[in-house]
Write a protein that holds these residues in place. Sequence first.
Motif: not given
Length: 186
Positions: A30, A32, A36, A41-42
């Motif tokens: 992902s 995400e 991380r 942030s995405q």
Amino acid sequence: MTRMSAEERRESVIRAAITEFARSGYHGTSTEAIARRVGVSQPYLFRLFPNKQAMFLAAAERSLADTTRVVEEAAAGLEGEAAMYAMATAYQRLIAEDADKLLMQLQMNVAVAAAEAVGDHAFGDSVRAAWVGLWDVAHLALGADVAETTSFMAHGMLINTLVSLGFPAAHRVWSGFEVPVSSAPS
């Protein structure tokens, strides 16, 4: 604490993407997880890359560029058998020292094959171009001999297979290699 430039942040995203895609594949990773790992942030990821596919392709291109650089540096100033030995040893060391390098190569093959299977032939274009760059470096170092280059690259793919399957260095499947197989698990 010094702030990273956009280019430095982009580099950190590519490194994180290599790790995540190597371990989980294209579909299993992902954005995400990449965000991380980088600590952003995405939405910030999507300011650097338009989409997940662009992140994957940047990671794939970087992975192949790193491999090409290692092979090219190993062969510098050498020819023929000496170049072959140096390139093979450097490649084995590369994948032995960083499992993500091997895993990323395998994930690239899977992702491109999956895209091809559903008719997305453009997905693999940049990966194929980067792979041809690796081929060309080996080809020139081996005296532009197609048979030698084919044999060298085929041995590299066999090494990838044997290492990924976990064959120990003492196993008989390694016995045909003239170059010591330091990358095989013990």
